[in-house]
Design a protein around this motif. Structure first.
Motif, short mmCIF file in Angstrom:
data_model
loop_
_atom_site.label_atom_id
_atom_site.label_comp_id
_atom_site.label_asym_id
_atom_site.label_seq_id
_atom_site.Cartn_x
_atom_site.Cartn_y
_atom_site.Cartn_z
N ASP A 333 0.83 -1.22 0.00
CA ASP A 333 0.00 0.00 0.00
C ASP A 333 0.86 1.26 0.00
OD1 ASP A 333 0.39 -1.32 2.63
OD2 ASP A 333 -0.33 0.58 3.42
N ASN A 334 2.15 1.10 0.22
CA ASN A 334 3.03 2.28 0.21
C ASN A 334 3.92 2.29 -1.04
OD1 ASN A 334 2.06 3.23 2.64
ND2 ASN A 334 3.62 2.20 3.86
N ASP A 343 4.37 8.12 1.00
CA ASP A 343 4.03 7.75 2.37
C ASP A 343 5.27 7.64 3.27
OD1 ASP A 343 1.50 7.73 1.42
OD2 ASP A 343 0.94 5.81 2.27
MG MG Z 1 0.62 4.39 3.69
#
Ligand code: MG
Ligand code: AMP
Length: 579
Positions: A333-334, A343
């Motif tokens: 997700d990053n 992020d």
């Molecule tokens: Mg993140």
């Protein structure tokens, strides 16, 4: 020599060809554009954007965003209120930012972003209006705030729905160069994706994200950008080291920008939920908007897309390694689909050279150590491939697997080029990989500072090297204590002497343009944070200014000790996931 070979695995070696390199546009560190703040404001703006200061937008009412593209392209979840829930069949949820409790203060602003990307006059950032717009209290004209639905593999395991739990995308700004940038607030309150979180970000993590985004850009590493940092008096409770010691901190909001905020996790959540039509829609959109060389009617378009992401992710991680940057939380997700750094959390710049360097104290197993990042990239790309499988034929899936097999060669080829440049080497010789690995092994043994060893090698003349004259070169003094140093040095000097049409001055110039003198060391960020927490933002401003020219020796930076041996107290610093 076996330990040297271990280092080889970490960093370097063998060149191999692969699919065509398709690098994203970013600021090359040899480009004088990266150092515009050295000029006067008007000069900088005129030369970079072909505009005068008076042509910049001076009234925020005239600055407008568009959300049309995203809203027209995708179904948007319309559930009102920021209630935490499982969301299906959409890419975004409408979500209104929650205003921070005042008084609000502008802690920092990036002139490069404000003028160069947003075409705003810096004077507008001094207004009360800006404080509200840039912290979520008021919406910019045209803005329809959205929270993005994504999932992700966290520390190796599928974590289900994650999403923008404390970020709001405000809309797109198309600037005078025709570039479209997506503006996003981070720390702007709860959304349907907040899970058990409060939707907020504290001052310390926001200062770090603000400074590091800009620092990475000026280092020439593809990254999201940060326009402003606003701090509030809103109390935010955090257990910084997860030891039961909960403290009251204060909320802050970073206004950040990227060409796109889509991540590997954006694709994964759709595949995991069996939403294949939406998956195709998202991929078509990303390809059309951001991968202009891929034709929309190409039957292999998803495969070519995958191949590009594989290639660029390898390039990005090689660049991280070459500046000693460890992201800290390399979950899917990053990881951006555009292969930019996003992020910023418990990242760190490695000081004493150590492939096992782990910046995040919460990462007990060292899963995301600096030396593991390249492999983690491979893991994340495997997960991307799994998520793409529903739109790939069997034949394409087989080809995608072959593409993925080429990932480590791309990484090694790139890292080899980058480290050769760090040593000022031209051309290619058989022993170059060995020369680099030998140096890294000595650095590891002597715990030499990664940034300053390379920098000082670029500052010192060949004659000084020859004479072992390293007065006031603290990193080289450390390195030269190694028993094999003179062996390595002879090899290096010989290699340099074989470079035709090269002078020692040229070598040093080249090396100084790729080896920064200043990076955002934890202790530097920490010291600026402690002041920012008392509403003294002078050190944040100083760091932003200095890190905007990381390759140029600057008096204020030298006085502040930013290129000196890190203070002893720096060793005690810890950074956790808490933010
Ligand atoms: Mg993140
Ligand atoms: P990060 O580790 O910051 O990349 O965040 C991982 C996930 O946790 C993302 O979905 C974030 O939006 C969410 N998250 C992190 N901190 C908070 C918070 N304070 N409130 C709500 N969601 C959060």
């Amino acid at each position: 020599m076996s330990s040297i070979h271990t280092v080889l695995v970490f960093a370097l070696l063998s060149a191999a060809s692969f699919t065509p390199v398709c690098l994203l546009e970013f600021c090359q560190n040899t480009d004088s554009d990266c150092h515009s703040q050295d000029k006067t404001a008007s000069d900088a703006v005129r030369s970079r954007w072909n505009m005068t200061v008076s042509e910049l937008i001076q009234d925020l009412g005239r600055f407008s965003l568009s959300c049309k593209k995203l809203i027209e392209a995708f179904p948007v979840d319309e559930v009102d209120g920021n209630f935490v829930c499982t969301v299906k069949n959409c890419i975004f949820s409408r979500s209104i930012p929650t205003p921070l409790k005042g008084p609000l203060r502008l802690a920092a602003v990036s002139k490069d972003v404000i003028e160069g990307i947003l075409n705003l006059d810096m004077a507008v950032t001094q207004s009360d209006e800006f404080l509200h717009y840039a912290s979520g209290g008021r919406l910019l004209p045209g803005s329809v705030p959205l929270a993005h639905r994504y999932g992700g593999h966290q520390f190796g395991y599928w974590a289900g729905q994650l999403g923008d739990g404390r970020a709001h995308s405000l809309g797109q700004y198309t600037n005078r160069k025709g570039e479209a940038w997506e503006l996003q607030l981070k720390g702007s309150g709860k959304t349907p994706y907040s899970r058990s979180g409060d939707g907020r970000a504290v001052i310390r993590s926001s200062v770090r994200e603000f400074l590091c985004s800009e620092a990475m850009h000026f280092l020439g590493v593809p990254t999201s950008r940060a326009a402003s940092l606003i701090v509030s008096d809103e109390p935010v409770m955090r257990d910084q080291f997860y030891d039961g010691n909960v403290k009251t901190e204060r909320g802050a909001v970073v206004l950040r920008l990227a060409k796109s905020w889509f991540r590997i996790g954006s694709v994964e959540i759709l595949a995991q939920s069996g939403e294949v039509d939406l998956l195709r829609k998202l991929l078509n959109f990303v390809i059309e908007e951001h991968f202009s060389s891929i034709k929309s009617d190409d039957p292999d378009k998803y495969l070519v897309f995958y191949s590009t992401v594989v290639n660029e992710t390898a390039h990005l991680i090689a660049q991280w390694t070459s500046v000693g940057f460890a992201h800290g939380v390399c979950n899917t997700d990053n990881f951006s689909l555009l292969s930019i750094t996003i992020d910023y959390g418990p990242f760190g710049f490695m000081e004493a050279y150590n492939p096992d360097f782990v910046p995040n104290t919460s990462d007990d197993e060292g899963r995301y150590s600096i030396g593991a990042q390249a492999n983690v990239g491979l893991f994340n790309l495997e997960k991307l491939l799994a998520a793409l499988s529903p739109v790939l034929s069997n034949k394409q899936q087989k080809e995608a697997k072959i593409i993925l097999k080429g990932y480590s060669d791309i990484y090694q080829m790139r890292i080899h080029q980058l480290f050769k440049a760090k040593l000022g080497l031209l051309g290619e010789e058989e022993d170059d990989g060995y020369l680099i690995a030998f140096l890294l092994k000595m650095m590891e043994d002597t715990q030499s500072d990664f940034t300053m060893t390379f920098r000082q090698l670029g500052e010192v003349s060949a004659q000084q090297l020859h004479n072992n004259n390293f007065t006031q070169m603290w990193a080289l003094e450390d390195l030269s204590s190694h028993q094999l140093f003179s062996d390595w040095l002879s090899m290096y000097l010989l290699r340099l002497s074989r470079q035709p049409n090269d002078s020692d001055l040229d070598r040093r110039d080249r090396m100084k343009n790729v080896n920064p003198r200043y990076v955002l060391r934890n202790w530097m960020a920490d010291s600026a944070i402690r002041r920012a927490e008392t509403n003294d933002f002078s050190e944040v401003e100083r760091l932003l200014h200095i890190l905007s020219s990381p390759f140029v020796t600057q008096e204020t930076a030298e006085e502040a000790g930013y290129a000196a041996r890190p203070p002893l107290w720096a060793k005690r610093l810890k950074v956790s996931c808490s933010s």
